[in-house]
Enzyme design. Structure first.
Site, PDB file in Angstrom:
ATOM      1  N   LYS A 166      -6.196 -10.519   3.323  1.00  0.00           N
ATOM      2  CA  LYS A 166      -6.315  -9.423   2.359  1.00  0.00           C
ATOM      3  C   LYS A 166      -7.765  -9.207   1.945  1.00  0.00           C
ATOM      4  O   LYS A 166      -8.436 -10.129   1.471  1.00  0.00           O
ATOM      5  CB  LYS A 166      -5.491  -9.731   1.101  1.00  0.00           C
ATOM      6  CG  LYS A 166      -3.987  -9.702   1.310  1.00  0.00           C
ATOM      7  CD  LYS A 166      -3.259  -9.778  -0.021  1.00  0.00           C
ATOM      8  CE  LYS A 166      -1.770  -9.510   0.135  1.00  0.00           C
ATOM      9  NZ  LYS A 166      -1.089  -9.433  -1.174  1.00  0.00           N
ATOM     10  N   GLU A 217      -7.305  -1.893  -3.099  1.00  0.00           N
ATOM     11  CA  GLU A 217      -6.020  -1.497  -3.657  1.00  0.00           C
ATOM     12  C   GLU A 217      -5.426  -0.391  -2.803  1.00  0.00           C
ATOM     13  O   GLU A 217      -6.131   0.318  -2.090  1.00  0.00           O
ATOM     14  CB  GLU A 217      -6.188  -1.002  -5.107  1.00  0.00           C
ATOM     15  CG  GLU A 217      -6.737  -2.046  -6.054  1.00  0.00           C
ATOM     16  CD  GLU A 217      -5.836  -3.245  -6.194  1.00  0.00           C
ATOM     17  OE1 GLU A 217      -4.608  -3.079  -6.145  1.00  0.00           O
ATOM     18  OE2 GLU A 217      -6.358  -4.360  -6.355  1.00  0.00           O
ATOM     19  N   ARG A 248      10.486  -0.542  -3.934  1.00  0.00           N
ATOM     20  CA  ARG A 248      10.052   0.179  -2.733  1.00  0.00           C
ATOM     21  C   ARG A 248      10.671  -0.472  -1.505  1.00  0.00           C
ATOM     22  O   ARG A 248      10.699  -1.702  -1.395  1.00  0.00           O
ATOM     23  CB  ARG A 248       8.517   0.154  -2.618  1.00  0.00           C
ATOM     24  CG  ARG A 248       7.823   1.035  -3.628  1.00  0.00           C
ATOM     25  CD  ARG A 248       6.339   0.764  -3.681  1.00  0.00           C
ATOM     26  NE  ARG A 248       6.076  -0.587  -4.174  1.00  0.00           N
ATOM     27  CZ  ARG A 248       4.853  -1.091  -4.327  1.00  0.00           C
ATOM     28  NH1 ARG A 248       3.798  -0.376  -4.006  1.00  0.00           N
ATOM     29  NH2 ARG A 248       4.693  -2.316  -4.790  1.00  0.00           N
TER      30      ARG A 248
END
Length: 538
Positions: A427, A431, A514
């Site tokens: 990562k 964002e 989601r």
């Protein structure tokens, strides 16, 4: 642990029954719900819809299993459900801008399309749902405590700063505030902590903590209402109970937090400034929040881009922020979290100007930095949480939710990730969807960083990859229903507000579910990877 499989595990979006709209936190909407005509199978993808669907409900309380066979093809129920859902979404504002229409991201009402959604809610264990809700106020407090430790933020991100220009600019603003000895008496955070349920361990792991622009508080409420509406009409045929889809008050609670912050600022003529991107096809999620803020709290909002703020804004000698002649009580960021939001120095000037003012920032620059991936990794280290929290039970609850997180300084973990890249996620400090690195790309990126040497590795962290259980789902996008194996991610909203030592609000404020096809690594709805969903408690 209980599971619900309606041939799939999918998420749900819902909105209040029109008969109960006077109790709704939203402004009044159309209550007419026409009876849809059945849609022929030819309207949908070529996948066979004749498959018999199995509904399995296992209850850990009764230790019994009920199984029913539901043939959606022969009953034409699936086309009816899709049609009703599309009509309901159109009537109730479950919409986004249509990217195929040029002005859809700038002119409200032009080029609307339903938000992508799952047709039925995703099953989720009640115990883990409660765990996620209980974590929200603890994470809220943690963000506030960490934000006060400027030395910790600067030192933790010092190496990242050398190789990540965006983080460096944020840290420069933060340094200026430290040099000014600027204090934020009124502190407001609207956060969202995202989790996945690991199928191997049965544990709920945090994916990330969002401290800026936590999106979908408006549309997530609508999805839950949509699902409850569908189940209230068809639940008997499906074997599902609409009462198991929990209420979602995210938009009203976020509006309440903004209104309370506005009140603490104590200037009745001031407005809430919503910082937006120049083209925002998710503007209706934002407008829901602004509408509730106006209708329920009589608080006015204005929407401005960073460049507009630079052109129209100024900080008065008393520290007040004024935009186009209007005093600003609260700055609510729905932009500013990505390097793409700062194409020129104009946007950076606007960010610094707002930070220098006495307006309440949501988030402040320090809150923003707490949400970076590197700080998340630092907080997961042994004995670091004890630096900020005293309650041992709270610390234990947070640690239980932490997945494995490592810096690239850990040579053993880096070696393991190169040998088994499928077990890790790489990562960067970014964002939004589309930034993480998976699979063989993890190995290739690590090898490249190792060969290049230098400090570039400081721009990344390694995270344990979570493997949620995949199941068949119905995902509706652009009016077309796709049948696919899918996995879900739960986000829990939290709001924190304090004025000096007085904590005014520290609550869990609703949720976002989601769902995405299991073959997709990324999970952003706005980025096009996932659909909005809700949960079905089991």
């Amino acid at each position: 642990m209980a599971f619900v499989h309606f041939g799939c595990t999918s998420c749900s979006l819902s909105f209040p029954d029109p008969r109960r709209l006077h109790h709704s936190p939203f402004p009044p909407t159309l209550s007419h719900h026409p009876n849809p005509n059945p849609i022929s199978i030819s309207h949908f993808p070529s996948q066979s819809l004749t498959k018999t669907m199995a509904l399995n409900i296992s209850s850990s309380d009764s230790q019994t299993t009920r199984k029913e066979e539901i043939n959606l093809s022969s009953s034409d129920l699936l086309p009816d459900l899709i049609y009703e859902a599309l009509v309901w979404s159109s009537l109730h504002g479950l919409v986004v801008g249509d990217k195929s229409i040029q002005r859809s991201g700038t002119v409200p009402g032009v080029g609307l399309v339903h938000a992508p959604f799952a047709l039925l809610p995703m099953s989720f264990p009640k115990g883990l749902w409660r765990q996620a809700c209980e974590l929200a106020p603890i994470f809220n407090e943690l963000v506030d405590r960490v934000s006060l430790d400027g030395k910790f933020l600067q030192e933790s991100l010092s190496r990242t700063k050398k190789v990540d220009a965006f983080t460096a600019r944020l840290l420069d603003i933060h340094s200026k505030m430290l040099e000014m000895n600027k204090t934020e008496d009124i502190r407001l955070g609207l956060h969202r902590s995202d989790y996945m349920l690991d199928s191997e361990t049965g544990l709920l792991y945090q994916i990330e903590l969002n401290t800026i622009s936590s999106s979908f508080p408006g549309l997530s409420c609508l999805v839950g209402d949509l699902h409850r509406n569908l189940l209230s009409h068809h639940g008997k045929h499906l074997g599902l109970d609409s009462r198991r889809v929990p209420g979602n008050m995210a938009v009203s609670r976020f509006a309440e937090a903004l209104a309370k912050a506005w009140k603490e600022y104590n200037n009745p003529s001031a407005v809430v400034l919503v910082v937006v991107q120049p083209e925002e096809r998710n503007m209706y999620d934002q407008h829901w929040l602004c509408a509730v803020l106006r209708e329920m709290h009589d608080v006015a909002t204005i929407r401005k881009t960073l460049s507009e703020i630079d052109a129209e804004g100024q900080v008065l000698p008393n520290g007040s922020l004024v935009i186009g002649g209007q005093a600003v009580a609260v700055v609510y960021f729905r932009a500013g979290y990505s390097p793409n939001d700062y194409p020129s120095e104009s946007e950076w000037r606007a960010r610094l100007m707002m930070e220098q003012s006495v307006a309440i920032k949501c988030p402040s620059i320090s809150y923003h930095l707490v949400g970076t991936k590197k700080i998340q990794q630092e907080l997961a280290k042994p004995n670091v949480l004890e630096r900020f929290l005293e309650n041992k039970d709270d610390i234990a609850k947070l640690q239980k939710s932490f997945a494995g997180l490592w810096s690239l300084d850990n040579s053993d973990i880096v070696e393991s990730a190169m040998e088994r890249p499928e077990l890790y996620v790489l990562k960067p400090q970014r964002e939004g969807g589309g930034n993480n690195i998976y699979g063989d790309d993890v190995r290739e990126t690590l090898i490249k960083l190792k060969n290049e040497g230098g400090d570039d590795y400081a721009a990344y962290i390694l995270m344990q990859r979570i493997f949620p259980k995949a199941a068949l789902a119905y995902l509706v996008r652009d009016g077309i229903c796709h049948q696919d194996n899918a996995i879900s991610e739960l986000g829990v909203y939290g709001a924190y507000l304090r004025n000096k030592d007085n904590v005014i609000m520290n609550d869990q404020c609703g949720y976002l579910m989601r769902t995405k096809v299991s073959s997709s690594n990324e999970g952003g709805v706005a980025a096009g990877f996932a659909v909005l969903d809700s949960i079905y408690l089991t």
